[in-house]
Design a protein around this motif. Structure first.
Motif, PDB file in Angstrom:
ATOM      1  N   SER A 108       0.832  -1.199   0.000  1.00 14.55           N
ATOM      2  CA  SER A 108       0.000   0.000   0.000  1.00 14.55           C
ATOM      3  C   SER A 108       0.868   1.251   0.000  1.00 14.55           C
ATOM      4  O   SER A 108       0.624   2.198  -0.745  1.00 14.55           O
ATOM      5  CB  SER A 108      -0.912  -0.010   1.232  1.00 14.55           C
ATOM      6  N   ASP A 109       1.916   1.240   0.854  1.00 13.24           N
ATOM      7  CA  ASP A 109       2.841   2.375   0.913  1.00 13.24           C
ATOM      8  C   ASP A 109       3.544   2.558  -0.425  1.00 13.24           C
ATOM      9  O   ASP A 109       3.698   3.674  -0.919  1.00 13.24           O
ATOM     10  CB  ASP A 109       3.888   2.160   2.019  1.00 13.24           C
ATOM     11  N   ASN A 110       4.000   1.428  -1.002  1.00 19.37           N
ATOM     12  CA  ASN A 110       4.714   1.491  -2.274  1.00 19.37           C
ATOM     13  C   ASN A 110       3.828   2.021  -3.396  1.00 19.37           C
ATOM     14  O   ASN A 110       4.290   2.741  -4.276  1.00 19.37           O
ATOM     15  CB  ASN A 110       5.255   0.106  -2.656  1.00 19.37           C
ATOM     16  N   SER A 115       2.893   6.325  -7.254  1.00 16.99           N
ATOM     17  CA  SER A 115       2.055   7.284  -7.979  1.00 16.99           C
ATOM     18  C   SER A 115       2.735   8.652  -8.084  1.00 16.99           C
ATOM     19  O   SER A 115       2.391   9.465  -8.938  1.00 16.99           O
ATOM     20  CB  SER A 115       0.695   7.429  -7.289  1.00 16.99           C
ATOM     21  N   GLN A 116       3.729   8.886  -7.197  1.00 16.64           N
ATOM     22  CA  GLN A 116       4.444  10.165  -7.217  1.00 16.64           C
ATOM     23  C   GLN A 116       5.696  10.119  -8.098  1.00 16.64           C
ATOM     24  O   GLN A 116       6.252  11.152  -8.453  1.00 16.64           O
ATOM     25  CB  GLN A 116       4.859  10.551  -5.791  1.00 16.64           C
ATOM     26  N   LYS A 147      13.250  13.457  -0.191  1.00 13.28           N
ATOM     27  CA  LYS A 147      13.240  13.118  -1.618  1.00 13.28           C
ATOM     28  C   LYS A 147      12.688  11.717  -1.828  1.00 13.28           C
ATOM     29  O   LYS A 147      12.895  10.828  -1.005  1.00 13.28           O
ATOM     30  CB  LYS A 147      14.664  13.172  -2.194  1.00 13.28           C
ATOM     31  N   LEU A 148      12.004  11.542  -2.945  1.00 14.37           N
ATOM     32  CA  LEU A 148      11.510  10.223  -3.324  1.00 14.37           C
ATOM     33  C   LEU A 148      12.599   9.560  -4.165  1.00 14.37           C
ATOM     34  O   LEU A 148      12.978  10.075  -5.217  1.00 14.37           O
ATOM     35  CB  LEU A 148      10.219  10.352  -4.137  1.00 14.37           C
ATOM     36  N   ALA A 168      13.568   9.542  -8.000  1.00 11.81           N
ATOM     37  CA  ALA A 168      12.423   8.957  -8.707  1.00 11.81           C
ATOM     38  C   ALA A 168      11.674   9.968  -9.567  1.00 11.81           C
ATOM     39  O   ALA A 168      10.792   9.586 -10.336  1.00 11.81           O
ATOM     40  CB  ALA A 168      11.457   8.321  -7.705  1.00 11.81           C
ATOM     41  N   LYS A 169      12.025  11.240  -9.439  1.00 10.60           N
ATOM     42  CA  LYS A 169      11.349  12.268 -10.235  1.00 10.60           C
ATOM     43  C   LYS A 169      12.221  12.796 -11.374  1.00 10.60           C
ATOM     44  O   LYS A 169      11.731  13.081 -12.460  1.00 10.60           O
ATOM     45  CB  LYS A 169      10.902  13.420  -9.328  1.00 10.60           C
TER      46      LYS A 169
END
Length: 200
Positions: A108-110, A115-116, A147-148, A168-169
């Motif tokens: 669920s967290d992943n 999605s981001q 940061k992601l 990741a962005k």
């Protein structure tokens, strides 16, 4: 009618041959050779296998169930025979109920984090492997220092682990750290403690 069916069969055969000809320059090793390499890396039984194009490369993928019942996915470069990655299959479920709950929470967290993300895990992994050559032992999508990032633990031929983090962005490398056995063990203990805290 028979002639039409025969004609269709000939067309289908020619189409199959055409596909094989297009793939052959990128497949210098056979499926049997790739399977042998995968089983040398993970001892067990092959429960599923596939041949696909991934990040511009032709790849053999093998799902192997080991003696403990855990399913590992091993990906082999069809041109070089090198192991691209070794990861636990996401669809593999544990018999233990508590572990299932933990896995559901993590998934669920992943999903929320995924999605981001602006780039895929495969793209980030490709970037990480260009920086640190070896085999991906573990990977995760996490938030760190605001940061992601995708984190990859990559084991080289010497047996040491290098952790590469990719934004990741933006797709840019955030950090590259070589881990010794003590650091690796400490990180695993920390991860276990964090999981235990989440339990009610």
């Amino acid at each position: 009618m028979a002639a039409f069916a025969l004609g269709g069969a000939v067309i289908a055969k020619n189409k199959t041959n055409s596909i094989a000809e297009n793939l052959s320059p990128q497949t210098r090793i056979t499926k049997e050779q790739a399977r042998k390499i995968a089983l040398e890396r993970v001892n067990g039984t092959v429960v599923d296998e596939e041949f696909e194009k991934e990040n511009g490369k032709m790849v053999y993928g093998f799902e192997i169930k080991d003696a403990s019942g855990k399913v590992m996915e091993v990906k082999i470069d069809a041109e070089t025979g090198n192991i691209i990655s070794v990861e636990q299959d996401d669809e593999d479920s544990d018999a233990n109920g508590d572990d299932d709950e933990d896995n559901d929470e993590m998934k669920s967290d992943n999903t929320n984090l995924a999605s981001q993300a602006k780039i895929t895990k495969e793209e980030a992994q490709n970037t990480a492997l260009k920086k640190a050559k070896g085999t991906v032992e573990d990977s995760e999508l996490e938030e760190e220092n605001g940061k992601l990032v995708y984190s990859f633990d990559i084991r080289n031929k010497k047996g040491t682990i290098t952790e590469v983090q990719v934004d990741a962005k933006t797709g840019k490398i955030v950090s590259v750290e070589e881990e010794d056995a003590a650091t690796e063990s400490a990180e695993k203990k920390q991860e276990k403690m964090e999981k235990d805290k989440k339990k009610p």
